[in-house]
Design a protein around this motif. Structure first.
Motif, PDB file in Angstrom:
ATOM      1  N   GLY A   5       6.785   9.767  -0.173  1.00 15.84           N
ATOM      2  CA  GLY A   5       6.499   8.344  -0.015  1.00 15.84           C
ATOM      3  C   GLY A   5       6.403   7.898   1.430  1.00 15.84           C
ATOM      4  O   GLY A   5       5.843   6.830   1.715  1.00 15.84           O
ATOM      5  N   ASP A   6       6.945   8.706   2.370  1.00 13.56           N
ATOM      6  CA  ASP A   6       6.820   8.366   3.791  1.00 13.56           C
ATOM      7  C   ASP A   6       5.349   8.408   4.198  1.00 13.56           C
ATOM      8  O   ASP A   6       4.603   9.308   3.798  1.00 13.56           O
ATOM      9  N   ALA A   7       4.924   7.441   4.995  1.00 14.20           N
ATOM     10  CA  ALA A   7       3.527   7.355   5.416  1.00 14.20           C
ATOM     11  C   ALA A   7       3.416   7.575   6.922  1.00 14.20           C
ATOM     12  O   ALA A   7       4.280   7.152   7.698  1.00 14.20           O
ATOM     13  N   ASN A  29      -4.564   7.762   7.514  1.00 16.22           N
ATOM     14  CA  ASN A  29      -3.180   7.593   7.087  1.00 16.22           C
ATOM     15  C   ASN A  29      -2.851   8.635   6.025  1.00 16.22           C
ATOM     16  O   ASN A  29      -3.645   8.868   5.109  1.00 16.22           O
ATOM     17  N   MET A  37       0.335  10.337   3.363  1.00 17.75           N
ATOM     18  CA  MET A  37       1.611  10.104   2.702  1.00 17.75           C
ATOM     19  C   MET A  37       2.201  11.424   2.230  1.00 17.75           C
ATOM     20  O   MET A  37       1.476  12.316   1.764  1.00 17.75           O
ATOM     21  N   PHE A  74       1.266   5.157  -3.085  1.00 21.32           N
ATOM     22  CA  PHE A  74       0.056   5.002  -2.277  1.00 21.32           C
ATOM     23  C   PHE A  74      -0.235   3.520  -2.033  1.00 21.32           C
ATOM     24  O   PHE A  74      -0.642   3.124  -0.935  1.00 21.32           O
ATOM     25  N   ALA A 101       2.039   2.211   0.565  1.00 21.82           N
ATOM     26  CA  ALA A 101       1.674   2.716   1.887  1.00 21.82           C
ATOM     27  C   ALA A 101       0.327   2.186   2.352  1.00 21.82           C
ATOM     28  O   ALA A 101      -0.135   2.533   3.449  1.00 21.82           O
TER      29      ALA A 101
END
Length: 302
Positions: free
Chosen positions: A172-174, A183, A185, A237, A240
């Motif tokens: 989940g970190d972007a 970008n 994820m 997504f 993010a």
């Protein structure tokens, strides 16, 4: 001279009859896409383990870490039990692979896209109490095929995995990568010999040259991860602010070419279907499926 003049006039008529409008009409009856049934299974397996670049040189490890300093071609993966080991092993092959199963043991007969033999791969379950380098050994994978930078894969008990090999990235970190303006994820954390996987997408475009996306093996690996909990990943997504649609096809780095056509392969996350789309007769625009394994040059997104 008279015959020569006639031939010249005929050739002129032939060339003048082919206008741009005729070229456009010629593509109207051409199918947009074509389902891909068979793959180069040796290439797939290679890139699921150690990814090679376009020259065939070592690029990065995807599954398996070397825990033996004396031999870095021995790769280790930590799993809970024999069932997880089998599930991980089977992810490296297409669903229609030629496989022979006997109890917990498996033999895969690798074939190329023309169904020619490429060698064999053996998954061998180990008796309880078996160890390798003092690690509890659950199963081992051996090759009678031309796999580069890998001699064996050992599935060991994840409870014995060294703690210093896990990453800090969380699902989940972007992140933003300035080099590609994309970008990404995190969809898989680095753990027990499996590298972290980050997924991002290019803007819609029609590929002309270069790599429009990840290689087939890495793209399939990412899709299988998404399919384990697609609803969760769609939410992540969205949070993010990375546009994602499981029903869309995304470009990957594989090209099709024949004497009268050329195209690019694409993957659909919903079901993992692989098609190739003509880019010779038509100009379809799709987003590229980009997969990375680390965040060294990336900036966290808040």
């Amino acid at each position: 001279m008279f015959l020569y003049a006639l031939c010249l006039m005929g050739a002129t008529c032939l060339f003048s009859g082919c206008s741009d409008d005729d070229d456009d009409d010629a593509g109207k009856n051409v199918a947009d896409s074509y389902l891909v049934e068979y793959f180069d299974e040796l290439e797939l397996l290679q890139n699921h383990l150690v990814e090679l670049d376009s020259t065939g040189a070592w690029s990065q490890r995807i599954n398996g870490s070397p825990l033996d300093d004396a031999d870095t071609t021995l790769l280790f993966i930590g799993v809970k039990d024999i069932e997880e080991a089998k599930e991980t092993f089977l992810m490296w092959f297409p669903d229609n692979v030629d496989i022979i199963t006997m109890s917990n043991n498996m033999t895969v007969n690798l074939k190329d896209e023309d169904r020619k033999s490429q060698g064999t791969v053996h998954f061998i379950a180990q008796p309880s109490g078996t160890t390798v380098n003092n690690y509890p050994l659950i199963a081992e994978v051996t090759f009678k095929a031309d796999i580069k930078y890998v001699s064996k894969v050992y599935f060991i008990a994840e409870s014995s995995w060294p703690e210093n090999n896990d990453s800090k990235e969380c699902v989940g970190d972007a992140y933003y990568w300035p080099l590609t303006y994309i970008n990404y994820m995190v969809i898989r954390e680095s753990s027990c010999g499996k590298c972290a996987l980050l997924l991002g997408f290019t803007e819609p475009h029609t590929p002309q040259s270069g790599a429009p996306g990840a290689n087939l093996a890495t793209a399939q690996e990412a899709v299988k991860i998404l399919q384990q909990d697609m609803e969760l990943f769609k939410i992540l997504f969205e949070e993010a602010k990375i546009p994602f649609n499981e029903d869309d096809f995304y470009w990957i780095d594989k090209w099709y070419s024949s004497w009268n056509d050329k195209g690019v392969y694409a993957i659909r996350p919903k079901d993992g279907e692989i098609d190739w789309f003509t880019t010779f007769w038509k100009k379809p625009k799709k987003r590229g499926f980009q997969v990375c394994c680390n965040t060294i040059y990336m900036t966290p997104l808040t």
